[in-house]
Design a protein around this motif. Structure first.
Motif, short mmCIF file in Angstrom:
data_model
loop_
_atom_site.label_atom_id
_atom_site.label_comp_id
_atom_site.label_asym_id
_atom_site.label_seq_id
_atom_site.Cartn_x
_atom_site.Cartn_y
_atom_site.Cartn_z
N THR A 119 19.60 -3.70 0.51
CA THR A 119 19.87 -2.47 1.24
C THR A 119 20.27 -2.75 2.68
N LEU A 120 19.54 -3.64 3.35
CA LEU A 120 19.86 -3.95 4.74
C LEU A 120 21.19 -4.69 4.86
N ALA A 121 21.50 -5.56 3.90
CA ALA A 121 22.77 -6.27 3.93
C ALA A 121 23.94 -5.29 3.79
N ALA A 122 23.78 -4.32 2.89
CA ALA A 122 24.83 -3.31 2.72
C ALA A 122 24.96 -2.45 3.98
N TYR A 123 23.82 -2.08 4.56
CA TYR A 123 23.87 -1.29 5.80
C TYR A 123 24.63 -2.05 6.89
N GLU A 124 24.27 -3.30 7.09
CA GLU A 124 24.89 -4.07 8.17
C GLU A 124 26.40 -4.17 7.96
N ARG A 125 26.82 -4.40 6.73
CA ARG A 125 28.25 -4.52 6.44
C ARG A 125 28.98 -3.19 6.66
N PHE A 126 28.46 -2.14 6.06
CA PHE A 126 29.20 -0.87 6.10
C PHE A 126 29.07 -0.15 7.44
N ALA A 127 27.99 -0.38 8.17
CA ALA A 127 27.88 0.23 9.50
C ALA A 127 28.96 -0.34 10.43
N ARG A 128 29.21 -1.63 10.30
CA ARG A 128 30.26 -2.24 11.13
C ARG A 128 31.65 -1.77 10.68
N LEU A 129 31.87 -1.65 9.39
CA LEU A 129 33.17 -1.22 8.88
C LEU A 129 33.47 0.23 9.20
N SER A 130 32.42 1.05 9.31
CA SER A 130 32.61 2.50 9.52
C SER A 130 32.38 2.93 10.95
N ASP A 131 32.27 1.97 11.85
CA ASP A 131 32.02 2.28 13.27
C ASP A 131 30.75 3.11 13.45
N GLY A 132 29.69 2.69 12.72
CA GLY A 132 28.38 3.30 12.94
C GLY A 132 28.12 4.58 12.22
N ARG A 133 28.86 4.88 11.16
CA ARG A 133 28.67 6.15 10.43
C ARG A 133 27.62 6.03 9.32
N VAL A 134 26.78 5.00 9.41
CA VAL A 134 25.75 4.76 8.40
C VAL A 134 24.42 4.53 9.10
N GLY A 135 23.34 4.97 8.46
CA GLY A 135 21.99 4.70 8.94
C GLY A 135 21.15 4.16 7.80
N VAL A 136 20.02 3.52 8.15
CA VAL A 136 19.13 2.96 7.14
C VAL A 136 17.69 3.15 7.57
N CYS A 137 16.80 3.16 6.59
CA CYS A 137 15.37 3.36 6.83
C CYS A 137 14.66 2.02 6.98
N LEU A 138 13.79 1.91 7.99
CA LEU A 138 12.91 0.75 8.16
C LEU A 138 11.47 1.22 8.03
N GLN A 139 10.69 0.52 7.22
CA GLN A 139 9.32 0.92 6.91
C GLN A 139 8.32 0.03 7.64
N ALA A 140 7.51 0.65 8.50
CA ALA A 140 6.61 -0.10 9.37
C ALA A 140 5.53 -0.85 8.61
N ASP A 141 5.19 -0.40 7.41
CA ASP A 141 4.10 -1.06 6.71
C ASP A 141 4.47 -2.44 6.16
N LEU A 142 5.75 -2.77 6.11
CA LEU A 142 6.16 -4.11 5.70
C LEU A 142 6.08 -5.06 6.89
N GLU A 143 5.45 -6.19 6.71
CA GLU A 143 5.26 -7.13 7.82
C GLU A 143 6.58 -7.66 8.37
N ARG A 144 7.61 -7.67 7.58
CA ARG A 144 8.91 -8.20 7.97
C ARG A 144 9.69 -7.28 8.90
N THR A 145 9.26 -6.01 9.03
CA THR A 145 10.13 -4.99 9.60
C THR A 145 10.45 -5.21 11.08
#
Length: 310
Positions: A119-145
Motif C-alpha cells: 500500500t505504501l509503495a503504491a502511494y509513494e509511486r502514484f502520489a508523485r505521478l499525480s502531483d499529490g492527488r493521493v493520500g494514505v493512512c498510517l496506523q500508530a499502533d504499528l511499531e514501524r509507523t
C-alpha cells in the motif's frame, strides 16, 4: 432504504444516495470522502467491477459540483491487491486517472499489517505521478509507523494519521494496550508537525487526541476526519475553524459495517433507536433536541478511520 440505525452510519446503497448525503454535509462546511463498501476481492473481475464503479463515482462527484474538495476512499484489497500487486496498481492507476481528470482526491485505506508495504509503495509511486492527488493512512499502533512517516514526509500527498486498524496485530510488531497506543499516536502527531509538508490529517474521534493536536499544531494546518454518524456535533464545530472531512460509505455490502459501527458507538445507537421509536416530529435529532454532547464508546485502538474488514 436502509433500516434505522444503519442509515446513521451508511449513506445508502447507491452512489446517488451517498452524493445526496455529501451535498448536505458540504453545506455545513464538511467535505465528503466517499467509499464503496467492500474488500478482499480474490478474483480480478470482482476487483475490476469495483474499480469501474469508482471511476463512475468520481464523475458523479464532479458533476455534483459540491462545495469544498470531494474525495473517494479505496481499500487496496477491494481493487486487486489480493490478486497481486500488478493487478492492484493497474486498477488503481485507472481510478486515479479518472480522479485527476475530474479533480477528485483519492485516499488509500490501510488494512492488515501484511498489506502495508504494498500500500505504501503504491502511494509513494502514484502520489508523485499525480502531483499529490493521493493520500494514505498510517496506523500508530504499528511499531514501524514512525519510520514510515519519516520516509513519506516529503512525498507530495497526504498522510491520514489514525490510532490503529480493526484487524488483530501480532504483539511482536504492534502496541496492543490502550495506553501504549495513545502514547504512540501522540508521538506520531508530534513528529508529523515537525516533518510533514502541508496539512497534518488527524483521523480520530478521541476528544483528548483532537485537543492534543490543536494545542501542539503551532501554526501547522490541520485537517480532521471523522466517520459518518459519529460525533456529528463535533464535526460541525470543528468545521467552523478547520478543514473537516467525513467518511461517507455506501453500497449493498453495508450490514457488517453498520453492525460494527453500532457496537462501537453505543451512545449514538441508543439515541437513534429512541428517536425511531419516539419521533421528535420537528426535524431535529435526539442529540440536538436535548442539547447535550453524546459520548462515543469506542476502542482507542480503532477510533480512527480504520478498515473494518466488512
Amino acid at each position: 432504504m436502509l433500516p434505522p440505525v444503519a442509515n446513521r452510519f451508511v449513506a445508502g446503497e447507491t452512489a446517488a444516495e451517498a452524493i445526496d448525503h455529501a451535498r448536505r454535509q458540504a453545506k455545513l462546511g464538511i467535505d465528503p470522502m466517499v467509499n464503496l463498501l467492500g474488500s478482499h476481492h480474490a478474483d480480478r473481475p470482482a476487483a475490476e467491477a469495483d474499480a469501474a464503479e469508482y471511476r463512475l463515482l468520481v464523475e458523479d462527484l464532479a458533476e455534483a459540483d459540491l462545495e469544498g474538495e470531494p474525495a473517494i476512499s479505496v481499500k487496496p484489497t477491494q481493487i486487486g491487491l489480493d490478486c497481486g500487486e500488478t493487478v492492484f496498481r493497474d486498477l488503481l492507476g485507472g481510478v486515479l486517472e479518472a480522479a485527476v481528470t475530474h479533480d477528485v482526491f483519492v485516499w488509500l485505506d490501510m488494512e492488515e499489517h501484511t498489506t502495508v508495504d504494498a500500500t505504501l509503495a503504491a502511494y509513494e509511486r502514484f502520489a508523485r505521478l499525480s502531483d499529490g492527488r493521493v493520500g494514505v493512512c498510517l496506523q500508530a499502533d504499528l511499531e514501524r509507523t514512525l519510520d514510515d512517516l519519516e520516509r513519506l514526509a516529503d512525498v507530495p500527498g497526504k498522510l491520514r494519521l489514525v490510532k490503529g486498524g480493526a484487524y488483530d496485530r501480532p504483539s511482536e510488531i504492534a502496541y496492543t494496550t490502550d495506553t501504549r497506543i495513545d502514547q504512540a499516536y501522540r508521538r506520531l502527531l508530534d513528529r508529523a508537525f515537525e516533518t510533514v509538508e502541508g496539512p497534518v490529517v488527524v483521523a480520530t474521534h478521541d476528544p483528548e487526541m483532537i485537543e492534543y493536536a490543536t494545542d501542539r499544531a503551532d501554526g501547522t494546518d490541520l485537517e480532521f476526519q471523522f466517520l459518518m454518524g459519529v460525533r456529528p456535533r463535533a464535526q460541525r464545530t470543528l468545521a467552523t475553524e478547520y478543514d473537516v472531512c467525513q467518511f461517507v460509505p455506501y453500497g449493498t455490502r453495508w450490514k457488517r459495517w453498520a453492525i460494527n459501527r453500532a457496537k462501537r458507538n453505543v451512545g449514538f445507537t441508543a439515541r437513534a433507536v429512541a428517536e425511531t421509536l419516539v419521533p421528535l416530529g420537528n426535524g431535529e435529532t435526539f442529540e440536538e433536541e436535548v442539547g447535550v454532547s453524546v459520548p462515543v464508546h469506542e476502542s482507542p485502538a480503532t477510533s480512527g478511520l480504520e478498515s473494518t474488514g466488512e
